[in-house]
Design an enzyme around this catalytic site. Sequence first.
Site, PDB file in Angstrom:
ATOM      1  N   ASP A  90       5.066  -4.393   4.997  1.00 35.09           N
ATOM      2  CA  ASP A  90       4.743  -5.368   5.925  1.00 35.09           C
ATOM      3  C   ASP A  90       4.006  -6.609   5.196  1.00 35.09           C
ATOM      4  O   ASP A  90       3.689  -6.398   3.923  1.00 35.09           O
ATOM      5  CB  ASP A  90       3.464  -4.703   6.628  1.00 35.09           C
ATOM      6  N   GLU A 152      -0.332  -2.219   5.262  1.00 35.14           N
ATOM      7  CA  GLU A 152      -1.513  -2.665   4.348  1.00 35.14           C
ATOM      8  C   GLU A 152      -2.046  -3.791   4.591  1.00 35.14           C
ATOM      9  O   GLU A 152      -3.389  -3.710   4.281  1.00 35.14           O
ATOM     10  CB  GLU A 152      -0.690  -2.416   3.127  1.00 35.14           C
TER      11      GLU A 152
END
Length: 448
Positions: A90, A152
């Site tokens: 991500d 994250e």
Amino acid sequence: MDLTERISDLMPQVKEELTELVAMQSVADPRRYPPEECHRAAEWVRQKFDRQGFADARLEETTDGSHAVVGTRRCSNPQAPTVLLYAHYDVQPPLDDTAWDTPPFQLTEKNGRWYGRGTADCKGNILVHLTALRALGGELPVHLKLVVEGSEEQGTGGLEAFVQDNADLLRADAILVCDTGNADVGRPAATVSLRGMVNVVVTVEALTSELHSGMFGGAAPDALAALVAMLATLRDAKGNTTIHGLDNNQTWAGERYPPEQFRTDAGMLDTESVLGDGTVSDMLWARPALTILGIDCPPVVGSAAAIAPRARARLNLRIPPGLEAPQAQKALIDHLRAAAPWGVAVEIEVEASGSPFRARADGPAYQALAAAMQQAYGRPMVMLGQGGSIPLCNVLADTYPDAEIILMGVEEPRALIHAPNESVDPAEIAAMSAVEAQFLQNYASIHP
């Protein structure tokens, strides 16, 4: 053919695959970005590692709804140590598209660097893992475990909960957290210290409604002025953070951050001063740092001649190792309440907090890493701190107290992670791939 030559031959594939991965808008925020993009990226990662011998590579859903790619690959020696490889697919949103010189989700080569969101943080590190494994080929010297997460950047804690609920699945002797970087291009480093953080929103209320400043100003309490007075007590004239109860005199014992390099990296104006009375390294990695993230108050355009009845600010306090988050949180709240003037009402909401992290850097994994960096870069590894927080590291340290945790990667200062015009130097991907491959060989030979 040695590792460096193999990796050099692999770099065209690295660029092709990183181009594919950067094109996926894998921002883990379903309110603004299609969740299908994150799923595409996760499946892309799963397939690539499946082809590198992680036959059980699969997607595991975490508590925040994101998917982590997990898998294992064993070597022929049952006594070999186990290494966990970490990264995340991500990315941060691009922020202001107009501030980008190139399309944020299109890898673009310019002046020898590859630009695009995630090229460094952290998709470039996924390619480091893949390239290191390809360079080693069938000569895997250790057992490997893999986890590549998908939330994250949002900080929603999906993988942290997954680790705690599946401790045996990811247990390893050494953990490579590839989400940091070197001191500069060509200056190899391990990050051994991370600051923790406390985020609060402080709200000041002084009146039940706005009042005409001509009729009431001077005697009636002003919520915005009260808030400004409170915030002004959080730093002194030199810029040091001055929160009562927090030590502001600690020093950094590792690699120094040259002030002129910091000025360039931070994009400072020629007229500006570096803040604080410590070194740059002290201020970034060894001392608390308070940042005002935002203020809610009447905007300049459209503002009236009125006293503000209410104002609020969002604050971020970064805390170094040696200072626990609950202690820092209490100190900040107590300081703000004590600094409130005129008897105004103060409400403080804690948004988030996280503990700092310090790695144990004297074991065989760090010895293997230092040798690998010397071999790949031709110069010694240095020890850095990082101002950002990675809560996962504390979860890993608590869950696997005997494991050595190593933070490294391709995210050097010029990468501008989290900012417009993020980029990566492909030479760093090549060199860090060589570091990782050499590390796995070194670690297998010296692990007790």
